[in-house]
Design a protein around this motif. Structure first.
Motif, short mmCIF file in Angstrom:
data_model
loop_
_atom_site.label_atom_id
_atom_site.label_comp_id
_atom_site.label_asym_id
_atom_site.label_seq_id
_atom_site.Cartn_x
_atom_site.Cartn_y
_atom_site.Cartn_z
N GLN A 83 0.84 -1.19 0.00
CA GLN A 83 0.00 0.00 0.00
C GLN A 83 0.88 1.25 0.00
O GLN A 83 1.95 1.27 0.62
CB GLN A 83 -0.90 0.03 1.24
N ARG A 139 2.19 5.29 3.00
CA ARG A 139 1.96 4.76 4.35
C ARG A 139 1.30 5.81 5.24
O ARG A 139 0.52 5.49 6.13
CB ARG A 139 3.26 4.30 4.97
N PHE A 188 -7.00 0.04 5.04
CA PHE A 188 -6.30 -1.19 4.72
C PHE A 188 -6.82 -1.77 3.41
O PHE A 188 -8.01 -1.73 3.12
CB PHE A 188 -6.52 -2.24 5.82
N GLU A 212 -7.79 -17.19 3.80
CA GLU A 212 -7.27 -16.05 4.55
C GLU A 212 -7.23 -14.81 3.70
O GLU A 212 -6.88 -14.85 2.51
CB GLU A 212 -5.87 -16.39 5.04
N GLN A 213 -7.59 -13.69 4.29
CA GLN A 213 -7.35 -12.41 3.65
C GLN A 213 -6.00 -11.89 4.14
O GLN A 213 -5.74 -11.85 5.34
CB GLN A 213 -8.46 -11.41 3.99
N PHE A 214 -5.16 -11.51 3.21
CA PHE A 214 -3.85 -10.96 3.54
C PHE A 214 -3.94 -9.44 3.50
O PHE A 214 -4.31 -8.87 2.47
CB PHE A 214 -2.80 -11.46 2.55
N PHE A 215 -3.57 -8.84 4.61
CA PHE A 215 -3.70 -7.39 4.75
C PHE A 215 -2.38 -6.68 4.45
O PHE A 215 -1.30 -7.16 4.80
CB PHE A 215 -4.14 -7.03 6.17
N GLY A 216 -2.52 -5.51 3.84
CA GLY A 216 -1.38 -4.63 3.71
C GLY A 216 -1.12 -3.88 5.01
O GLY A 216 -1.88 -4.02 5.97
N PRO A 217 -0.06 -3.08 5.05
CA PRO A 217 0.31 -2.37 6.28
C PRO A 217 -0.58 -1.19 6.59
O PRO A 217 -0.52 -0.64 7.68
CB PRO A 217 1.75 -1.92 6.00
N GLY A 218 -1.40 -0.78 5.63
CA GLY A 218 -2.31 0.33 5.85
C GLY A 218 -1.75 1.68 5.46
O GLY A 218 -0.54 1.88 5.37
N TYR A 275 -7.94 -12.79 13.92
CA TYR A 275 -6.81 -12.07 13.37
C TYR A 275 -6.11 -11.32 14.49
O TYR A 275 -6.73 -10.91 15.47
CB TYR A 275 -7.27 -11.05 12.31
N GLN A 306 -3.43 -7.97 15.25
CA GLN A 306 -2.85 -6.75 14.70
C GLN A 306 -1.81 -6.22 15.67
O GLN A 306 -2.14 -5.78 16.78
CB GLN A 306 -3.92 -5.68 14.46
N GLN A 347 0.73 -2.15 12.19
CA GLN A 347 0.78 -3.16 11.14
C GLN A 347 -0.63 -3.54 10.70
O GLN A 347 -1.62 -3.17 11.35
CB GLN A 347 1.50 -4.42 11.64
N GLY A 348 -0.71 -4.26 9.61
CA GLY A 348 -1.98 -4.81 9.17
C GLY A 348 -2.35 -6.03 9.97
O GLY A 348 -1.62 -6.46 10.86
N LEU A 349 -3.49 -6.61 9.65
CA LEU A 349 -3.95 -7.79 10.37
C LEU A 349 -3.33 -9.05 9.80
O LEU A 349 -3.05 -9.16 8.61
CB LEU A 349 -5.48 -7.90 10.27
N GLN A 350 -3.16 -10.04 10.68
CA GLN A 350 -2.56 -11.31 10.30
C GLN A 350 -3.44 -12.43 10.85
O GLN A 350 -3.87 -12.37 12.01
CB GLN A 350 -1.14 -11.40 10.89
#
Lengths: 114, 117
Positions: free
Chosen positions: A6, A9, A91, A102-108, B36, B38, B42-45
């Protein structure tokens, strides 16, 4: 793979300005999601795409918000004009194939609208 | 429509103590359940997920969760926490299973786990 990317930042802008947030999903993932996180409302799904097509935008708060996915490797979330209440962490997440995965998230992107 | 309730906004615990983070969901149909984590900035894992089958699900970092259909709960547990487990934990639900809406995750409000030395 570098994961979901993303940019920027952090973004600080003034009320009334246009803001564009960018997202690169994980290669091969066919679902892309945009979320907003605030203290008051928690994590909210704004919109999601499947194979570059918007499927559900019921979470988009107002017409000031728009999202596009011109190809499988890029998506944008635009706010025009921005308002202080849009300040939040946005996000982007991607996933493969189904709701079981699973959904993989970016750092936002932390957005501050002054 | 589904909803998720995390009653505890913050859970303080001492290092090496056990912990349980509570999650209750509301749904009249079969759903998928997720936890999840966090970490700051950071984003969620994904920690773990329940799709079907065994009600006890094991995840990463020593966490596990138990699905209880009758109580509509999916509580997260760890027998011995570390300082590094300090983070925000989110329970989420998606469904109904096998329908288009199963791609949407509905998140709880989150529980901040604070592990003290």
């Amino acid at each position: 793979d570098a994961g979901v990317i993303q940019s920027p930042r952090h973004e600080v802008t003034e009320m009334g300005q246009e803001v564009t947030l960018r997202c690169k999903p994980i290669s091969g993932h066919d679902y892309l999601f945009w979320y907003r996180q605030t203290m008051m409302r928690g994590l909210e799904l704004l919109i999601y795409f499947n194979n570059n097509v918007p499927i559900d935008d019921s979470g988009m708060p107002e017409d000031r918000f728009s999202a596009k996915m011109p190809n499988a490797s890029f998506s944008t979330l635009k706010i025009q004009p921005s308002e202080p209440r849009d300040s939040a962490v946005y996000f982007c997440a991607s996933s493969f194939d189904s709701g079981r995965n699973e959904q993989f998230f970016g750092p936002g992107t932390r957005l501050t609208v002054l | 429509a589904q909803s998720v309730t995390q009653l505890d906004s913050q859970v303080p615990v001492f290092e090496e103590a056990p912990v349980e983070l509570r999650c209750n969901y509301s749904s009249s149909v079969s759903v998928y359940l997720f936890w999840y984590v966090q970490y700051p900035n950071q984003g969620l894992q994904l920690l773990l997920k329940y799709l079907s089958g065994s009600t006890l699900v094991k995840g990463i970092n020593g966490f596990e969760a138990e699905f209880n259909k009758s109580q509509t709960s999916f509580h997260l547990r760890k027998p011995s926490v570390h300082i590094s487990d300090t983070a925000e934990y989110f329970c989420a639900v998606s469904g109904p299973v096998l329908m288009d809406s199963s791609y949407k995750l509905i998140f709880g409000s989150g529980t901040r786990l604070l592990v003290r030395p």
